[in-house]
Every structure is written in structure tokens, then in C-alpha cells.
Design an enzyme around this catalytic site. Structure first.
Site, PDB file in Angstrom:
ATOM      1  N   GLY A 108      40.838 -27.493   5.075  1.00  0.00           N
ATOM      2  CA  GLY A 108      41.147 -26.088   4.781  1.00  0.00           C
ATOM      3  C   GLY A 108      39.908 -25.325   4.354  1.00  0.00           C
ATOM      4  O   GLY A 108      38.833 -25.893   4.217  1.00  0.00           O
ATOM      5  N   GLY A 110      37.654 -24.380   2.157  1.00  0.00           N
ATOM      6  CA  GLY A 110      37.272 -24.820   0.821  1.00  0.00           C
ATOM      7  C   GLY A 110      36.294 -23.870   0.161  1.00  0.00           C
ATOM      8  O   GLY A 110      36.126 -23.873  -1.054  1.00  0.00           O
ATOM      9  N   ARG A 111      35.630 -23.107   0.965  1.00  0.00           N
ATOM     10  CA  ARG A 111      34.714 -22.114   0.394  1.00  0.00           C
ATOM     11  C   ARG A 111      34.623 -20.871   1.265  1.00  0.00           C
ATOM     12  O   ARG A 111      33.829 -19.984   0.993  1.00  0.00           O
ATOM     13  CB  ARG A 111      33.333 -22.713   0.208  1.00  0.00           C
ATOM     14  CG  ARG A 111      32.789 -23.280   1.488  1.00  0.00           C
ATOM     15  CD  ARG A 111      31.393 -23.683   1.296  1.00  0.00           C
ATOM     16  NE  ARG A 111      30.959 -24.529   2.377  1.00  0.00           N
ATOM     17  CZ  ARG A 111      29.733 -24.955   2.481  1.00  0.00           C
ATOM     18  NH1 ARG A 111      28.849 -24.613   1.587  1.00  0.00           N
ATOM     19  NH2 ARG A 111      29.397 -25.727   3.480  1.00  0.00           N
ATOM     20  N   ASP A 143      32.510 -27.131  -4.828  1.00  0.00           N
ATOM     21  CA  ASP A 143      32.424 -26.030  -5.794  1.00  0.00           C
ATOM     22  C   ASP A 143      32.744 -24.674  -5.170  1.00  0.00           C
ATOM     23  O   ASP A 143      32.694 -23.643  -5.842  1.00  0.00           O
ATOM     24  CB  ASP A 143      31.026 -26.000  -6.434  1.00  0.00           C
ATOM     25  CG  ASP A 143      29.915 -25.863  -5.397  1.00  0.00           C
ATOM     26  OD1 ASP A 143      30.234 -25.654  -4.195  1.00  0.00           O
ATOM     27  OD2 ASP A 143      28.734 -25.963  -5.770  1.00  0.00           O
ATOM     28  N   GLY A 144      33.030 -24.667  -3.873  1.00  0.00           N
ATOM     29  CA  GLY A 144      33.372 -23.400  -3.220  1.00  0.00           C
ATOM     30  C   GLY A 144      32.177 -22.494  -2.969  1.00  0.00           C
ATOM     31  O   GLY A 144      32.335 -21.355  -2.544  1.00  0.00           O
ATOM     32  N   ARG A 194      30.982 -13.475   7.594  1.00  0.00           N
ATOM     33  CA  ARG A 194      31.116 -13.852   9.009  1.00  0.00           C
ATOM     34  C   ARG A 194      32.179 -12.996   9.685  1.00  0.00           C
ATOM     35  O   ARG A 194      33.147 -12.570   9.049  1.00  0.00           O
ATOM     36  CB  ARG A 194      31.567 -15.316   9.145  1.00  0.00           C
ATOM     37  CG  ARG A 194      30.746 -16.316   8.400  1.00  0.00           C
ATOM     38  CD  ARG A 194      30.995 -17.715   8.921  1.00  0.00           C
ATOM     39  NE  ARG A 194      32.267 -18.308   8.514  1.00  0.00           N
ATOM     40  CZ  ARG A 194      32.537 -19.606   8.643  1.00  0.00           C
ATOM     41  NH1 ARG A 194      31.640 -20.419   9.191  1.00  0.00           N
ATOM     42  NH2 ARG A 194      33.693 -20.093   8.256  1.00  0.00           N
ATOM     43  N   ARG A 201      40.947 -22.857  14.149  1.00  0.00           N
ATOM     44  CA  ARG A 201      40.292 -24.092  14.619  1.00  0.00           C
ATOM     45  C   ARG A 201      41.318 -25.029  15.247  1.00  0.00           C
ATOM     46  O   ARG A 201      42.528 -24.887  14.987  1.00  0.00           O
ATOM     47  CB  ARG A 201      39.663 -24.805  13.399  1.00  0.00           C
ATOM     48  CG  ARG A 201      38.705 -23.925  12.639  1.00  0.00           C
ATOM     49  CD  ARG A 201      38.683 -24.270  11.141  1.00  0.00           C
ATOM     50  NE  ARG A 201      37.904 -23.259  10.412  1.00  0.00           N
ATOM     51  CZ  ARG A 201      36.613 -23.352  10.154  1.00  0.00           C
ATOM     52  NH1 ARG A 201      35.957 -24.441  10.483  1.00  0.00           N
ATOM     53  NH2 ARG A 201      35.974 -22.386   9.539  1.00  0.00           N
ATOM     54  N   ASP A 274      37.782 -29.915  13.005  1.00  0.00           N
ATOM     55  CA  ASP A 274      37.977 -28.743  12.139  1.00  0.00           C
ATOM     56  C   ASP A 274      36.845 -27.731  12.311  1.00  0.00           C
ATOM     57  O   ASP A 274      36.903 -26.645  11.740  1.00  0.00           O
ATOM     58  CB  ASP A 274      38.095 -29.154  10.670  1.00  0.00           C
ATOM     59  CG  ASP A 274      36.909 -29.977  10.195  1.00  0.00           C
ATOM     60  OD1 ASP A 274      36.677 -31.053  10.772  1.00  0.00           O
ATOM     61  OD2 ASP A 274      36.209 -29.534   9.271  1.00  0.00           O
ATOM     62  N   ASN A 275      35.838 -28.081  13.092  1.00  0.00           N
ATOM     63  CA  ASN A 275      34.766 -27.121  13.374  1.00  0.00           C
ATOM     64  C   ASN A 275      34.827 -26.603  14.809  1.00  0.00           C
ATOM     65  O   ASN A 275      33.876 -25.998  15.300  1.00  0.00           O
ATOM     66  CB  ASN A 275      33.395 -27.769  13.123  1.00  0.00           C
ATOM     67  CG  ASN A 275      33.151 -28.028  11.645  1.00  0.00           C
ATOM     68  OD1 ASN A 275      33.739 -27.378  10.794  1.00  0.00           O
ATOM     69  ND2 ASN A 275      32.295 -28.983  11.342  1.00  0.00           N
TER      70      ASN A 275
HETATM   71  P1  AMP Z   1      32.066 -28.598   6.791  1.00  0.00           P
HETATM   72  O1  AMP Z   1      31.419 -29.926   6.805  1.00  0.00           O
HETATM   73  O2  AMP Z   1      31.179 -27.496   6.244  1.00  0.00           O
HETATM   74  O3  AMP Z   1      32.671 -28.225   8.095  1.00  0.00           O
HETATM   75  O4  AMP Z   1      33.247 -28.693   5.725  1.00  0.00           O
HETATM   76  C1  AMP Z   1      34.283 -29.634   5.793  1.00  0.00           C
HETATM   77  C2  AMP Z   1      35.330 -29.305   4.753  1.00  0.00           C
HETATM   78  O5  AMP Z   1      34.758 -29.340   3.444  1.00  0.00           O
HETATM   79  C3  AMP Z   1      35.949 -27.934   4.892  1.00  0.00           C
HETATM   80  O6  AMP Z   1      37.291 -28.023   4.493  1.00  0.00           O
HETATM   81  C4  AMP Z   1      35.144 -27.114   3.924  1.00  0.00           C
HETATM   82  O7  AMP Z   1      35.835 -25.972   3.479  1.00  0.00           O
HETATM   83  C5  AMP Z   1      34.909 -28.090   2.798  1.00  0.00           C
HETATM   84  N1  AMP Z   1      33.691 -27.787   2.044  1.00  0.00           N
HETATM   85  C6  AMP Z   1      32.409 -27.941   2.446  1.00  0.00           C
HETATM   86  N2  AMP Z   1      31.554 -27.578   1.471  1.00  0.00           N
HETATM   87  C7  AMP Z   1      32.312 -27.181   0.423  1.00  0.00           C
HETATM   88  C8  AMP Z   1      32.034 -26.692  -0.895  1.00  0.00           C
HETATM   89  N3  AMP Z   1      30.778 -26.531  -1.336  1.00  0.00           N
HETATM   90  N4  AMP Z   1      33.077 -26.384  -1.688  1.00  0.00           N
HETATM   91  C9  AMP Z   1      34.333 -26.539  -1.273  1.00  0.00           C
HETATM   92  N5  AMP Z   1      34.668 -27.002  -0.057  1.00  0.00           N
HETATM   93  C10 AMP Z   1      33.678 -27.321   0.784  1.00  0.00           C
HETATM   94 MG    MG Z   2      33.613 -26.799   8.749  1.00  0.00          MG
END
Ligand code: AMP
Ligand code: MG
Length: 512
Positions: A108, A110-111, A143-144, A194, A201, A274-275
Site C-alpha cells: 500500500g 506507505g509514504r 517512516d513515511g 507526482r 498498479r 506493486d511497481n
Molecule cells: P518501494 O520499494 O519503494 O516500491 O516500496 C515498497 C513498499 O514499501 C510500498 O508499500 C511503499 O509504500 C513502502 N515504503 C517504502 N519506503 C517507505 C517508507 N520510508 N515509509 C513507509 N513505507 C515505505
Molecule cells: Mg513501490
């Protein structure tokens, strides 16, 4: 509906809502609580006021923002998450996905926070997200927040890819703050704004399928079809099965996307489901890299120890990811043969799209039987010495342009090779083939598809290092080159040159 936050209410001590003149219509949020959680962005501490790091005027125009947005203190606050935007209804969306080939369960936003959807100047709707605006119910251990370095990388890459003609999400701006963010070391916070028609996704579909929430799955699929793929409702193909037609349409867009990536030498780095964008856009710029030397096995992400997402593997990974999407859509498609046929659109389409892109890079406008072997020989030649990918294609274009003028720039091209014999043999073969073309046309095409400037890691790194010293001019200068990557930009030869020695020490991982 209670899921939509009233961003116009002003509590004591809360900054006044900011007006933009944009017309909002927050359709994804209206799908309801199964899909989104309403929440406001989290402010960064007032002790660390925000500042502009990078801005794209082109995206501002696309959104329909008044030109003075670039100097608006109110917008600076709002796009850092420090003040609400009038008309927005911020939500975090839920999705799941496969990461590095393994089911990862619920993920989901997350940030990322979806502020909502605006009308835009030319499009039927554009979603706006803040990335790095604080924790959400989907943050898990995170940490979002996002750090300055990764935010600059996402901002520049989005705009660079767009200018190269590659389907992508866009970025309006990056704002920064000196608020500390802990990664391997302590860094500082930044937020990317963005923009895309949709941030949905593959993982959004996987989420509802994995939980057997088939009603919600159908509502999501209908939403995507009605908004982005209406032709799926009326087609006779796939026995009139709109969900199979949707899968085929996504497969087609993904084939186009991957052909673009391979031809431009782009490694995404984290092709988790998810990407993967349901609209076939490049999405979530993390440890990406534009190739320097041509190495099919190149792995850009230091966290990818197995090389699952190596450059040459990307097209197969996309096919794998489409199967994950197909699996998720099966409860709606209900017929495995149809689903397989829909996914196989990718297999048919990808080589055709790749050919199209490489033919243009080679300046071949007519089609001949042994063009494919010629292309394969070209890539073998480059792989043999890991010749710089971007420089090779640009010098080849210049060589063809020079030939048209009766000059030769073959030596500049030959200089790229230590072992010149295979190169000379290849050049002879290529020139024989090219002599059957209208060469002024070929030169024109080649100079317009083989960029002089790509966002190499070291260029981004240089802009990031300046930005850390409070000098944002490097970001703006680089953006100006990347927005017109096929132009000559006299005086910027260094940025079009080989990476400096220190570039090899840059390590890019998932940490962002
Ligand atoms: P990503 O690898 O950036 O595609 O992220 C994979 C998942 O981790 C997604 O659900 C993101 O929202 C979550 N995520 C990545 N970095 C953070 C962060 N610093 N704080 C909270 N969620 C994160
Ligand atoms: Mg991602």
C-alpha cells in the site's frame, strides 16, 4: 462519505487551506474505504521550513496551474504536506504484490498520498500524489518519509523519461526541508509531487484477488475500464469478455513500455508487481539506472543480489508480472485460455515494438530481411567491449549526418573500440545497408531518437551533492538538458560525455 477528509476546516494552529484554482474531482477516493484510507499529509517540523528543490514548468502547465506557482509560498507549504489544498481529499490506497518473485502480502501507499484528481489542461483527469508526506496505515516499519537524494532522482527521471518519449508518471516538483530522516546515515527530508492519469498498479488487483474480495475486484476493474480502457467494453475480441480485453490492453501497453526501456538503456531496478502501472507507465523510480557501458547482465540495484531485475531480464520479468495480473483477474475472466491469449499479446507485441525502436536508432526506414541479424550484430559489438551505449548511438547518428554532408565522423565512432577490426567489419556491413536508405531522412531520425543526454547516475549525484549544500541550481540545469535530450546544448559536452572515474563508486540500493 466519511472517508473523504474535509480539508477546508481550519483548526487553531493549522495553516490555512491553500487555493490553486484547480478543479478537483477525486474519483478514486470515492471508491470507498475498501480501497483508500483518508488522512492528511503530516507536516514537517516548523523548525525546518520547506524550500523548493526542483520544479517542472511543463508539468505545471499540464495541470493548469497559474505560471506564478513556482514562487508561491502557500503552494510550497502545501506540496510539502504542511498545509491542505482546497479541493483535495487526501487518501492512501491499499495494494499488495509480489516482490522479487515472492508474494509479499499487503503493501500500500506507505509514504505516498493521493491528494486527488484534477481536471488538467488537456487530459480527462490527472491524479496528484505527494511522496514522502508522512506515515500512513500502510507504512509498516517505514517512516513515511523520502530523502532528498531519492526525491531528486525521481523528479529528474520522470521528466527525462517523458522527454525521451517513454511512458511515465510525471513530477511537478521536489520540495526539501532540513528535517532529519534516518537511513543508513542521517539525511534530510524531501517530498516529490507526482502526476499521472492514474497510479493504479498491478498490485491493486492482486490485493483484492488474494483476499477473495471479488466484488471489490470487479468494481476496480470496471473503474479502470470505464476510465482508461473504454474500448474493452465494446470489442468483439476475447469473446466480448471485457476483463480479458483489459488484460490484453495492459499487456500491449506493457510491451510498448518495455521496448522503450530496452532501447533507451533504462534499468528500472525493482520490477515488483506493486511497481507496475496498469496504464503501462514507468512508475516508482528507485534504484534505476541508464546504462553507461552496454552490458546485458547489468544489475543497477545493489539490493538485487540475484540479478532478478538485470537489464536483459526486464522483458521476461514484465511477462511474469503480467501473469500475476492475469491470476488476479481470473475470477473475472473465468476462462484460462482467454487469459493466456490476452497475456500473450505481450509476447507478440514486444519484439515488434523493440524492432521499431531499434530500426529508428539505426536509421532504417525501409524493411529488409536481414535487418534483425544486423541489429543483433550491433548489440553483440557493443556487448563485446561494454561500449558506452548512449555515446555509441549518438556518435553513429553524427557519423550518418556527417556522411550526408560529404564528411566523415567514423573516427570518433571507431575511437569507442579498442579492438577496431570487429568494429570496421560491422561498419562496412551497416553502411552497405544504410546506402539503400534516404540518408538525410535517416540522419534526421537518428538524431531525434538517439539522445545526447541521459540521466546517468553521476549526473544525478552531482546535482544531489549540490542540493545538499543548499545549491539547487544543479537540479535546474540538469532538468533543462534532460527536457531537450536530443538538442546539442553547446557548452555542455561534459554532461554528454563518459562517466568520470568516481561514478563507479556510486551505489544505488532500495534505500530511499
Ligand atoms: P518501494 O520499494 O519503494 O516500491 O516500496 C515498497 C513498499 O514499501 C510500498 O508499500 C511503499 O509504500 C513502502 N515504503 C517504502 N519506503 C517507505 C517508507 N520510508 N515509509 C513507509 N513505507 C515505505
Ligand atoms: Mg513501490
Amino acid at each position: 462519505m466519511s472517508t473523504v477528509l474535509d480539508t477546508t476546516a481550519q483548526a487553531p494552529g493549522v495553516p490555512a487551506p491553500v487555493r490553486t484554482g484547480l478543479r478537483w474531482n477525486n474519483r478514486y477516493a470515492q471508491l470507498g474505504p475498501a480501497y483508500v484510507t483518508a488522512l492528511a499529509p503530516q507536516s514537517l517540523p516548523a523548525t525546518h521550513p520547506p524550500y523548493w528543490v526542483g520544479q517542472s514548468r511543463a508539468v505545471g502547465d499540464w495541470l493548469g496551474l497559474a505560471p506564478d506557482w513556482t514562487t508561491s509560498e502557500d503552494l510550497l507549504a502545501a506540496l510539502t504536506g504542511n498545509a491542505p489544498l482546497v479541493g483535495s481529499a487526501p487518501v492512501a490506497t491499499v495494494y499488495s504484490g509480489h516482490q522479487f518473485g515472492v508474494w509479499a502480502g499487503q503493501l500500500g501507499d506507505g509514504r505516498a498520498l493521493l491528494l486527488g484528481e484534477v481536471q488538467g489542461e488537456t487530459d480527462s483527469g490527472l491524479e496528484i500524489q505527494l511522496k514522502g508526506a508522512g506515515r500512513t496505515p500502510y507504512s509498516r516499519m517505514g517512516d513515511g518519509r523520502a530523502v532528498l537524494r531519492s526525491s531528486i532522482r525521481e523528479f529528474l527521471a520522470s521528466e527525462a523519461m517523458h522527454a525521451l518519449g517513454v511512458p511515465t508518471t510525471r513530477a511537478l516538483c521536489v520540495t526539501g526541508s532540513d528535517a532529519p530522516v534516518r537511513r543508513e546515515t542521517v539525511e534530510t527530508a524531501a517530498v516529490v509531487t507526482r502526476v499521472a492519469p492514474s497510479f493504479i498498479r498491478f498490485g491493486h488487483f492482486e490485493h483484492f484477488a488474494s483476499r477473495e474480495q471479488f466484488d471489490e475486484l470487479r468494481v476496480l476493474a470496471d473503474y479502470v475500464i470505464d476510465r482508461y480502457y473504454p474500448e474493452c467494453r465494446t470489442t468483439d475480441a476475447y469473446q466480448g469478455n471485457a476483463y480479458a480485453a483489459l488484460l490484453a490492453a495492459v499487456s500491449e501497453r506493457t510491451a510498448v513500455l518495455l521496448a522503450h526501456w530496452q532501447a533507451v538503456g533504462f534499468c528500472h531496478g525493482v520490477m515488483n508487481t506493486d511497481n507496475m502501472s496498469i496504464l503501462g507507465l514507468t512508475l516508482d523510480y528507485g534504484p534505476y539506472q541508464f546504462l553507461d557501458g552496454y552490458d546485458p547482465g547489468h544489475i543497477c540495484n545493489h539490493s538485487d543480489t540475484q540479478g532478478r531485475y538485470a537489464y536483459a531480464r526486464q522483458p521476461n520479468v514484465a511477462y511474469w508480472n503480467l501473469h500475476a495480473l492475469a491470476q488476479a483477474l481470473m475470477p473475472l475472466i473465468e476462462d484460462e485460455t482467454l487469459a493466456q491469449a490476452a497475456v500473450d499479446v505481450y509476447r507478440e507485441r514486444f519484439p515488434l515494438e523493440l524492432d521499431l525502436r531499434y530500426r529508428a536508432k539505426l536509421g532504417l526506414r525501409t524493411e529488409q530481411a536481414d535487418d534483425r541479424p544486423l541489429l543483433e550484430a550491433t548489440l553483440r559489438l557493443l556487448a563485446g567491449e561494454r561500449t558506452d551505449y548512449t555515446i555509441f548511438w549518438r556518435r553513429l547518428s553524427q557519423h550518418v549526418a556527417a556522411s550526408v554532408r560529404g564528411a566523415s565522423e567514423a573516427q570518433a565512432l571507431r575511437d569507442l573500440f579498442i579492438d577496431t577490426a570487429p568494429f570496421d567489419a560491422w561498419l562496412g556491413r551497416y553502411e552497405t545497408r544504410l546506402s539503400q536508405e534516404n540518408q538525410p531522412d535517416s540522419a534526421h531520425t537518428m538524431l531525434s531518437v538517439n539522445p545526447k543526454f541521459v540521466l546517468r547516475n553521476w549526473l544525478g549525484e552531482q546535482a544531489i551533492r549540490r542540493a545538499r549544500e543548499q545549491d539547487q541550481s544543479g537540479v535546474a540545469r540538469l532538468l533543462a538538458l534532460l527536457e531537450r535530450p536530443h538538442d546539442e546544448h553547446p557548452g555542455h559536452e561534459a554532461e554528454a560525455g563518459f562517466p568520470p572515474d568516481w561514478a563507479s563508486s556510486i551505489e544505488i540500493s532500495c534505500s530511499s
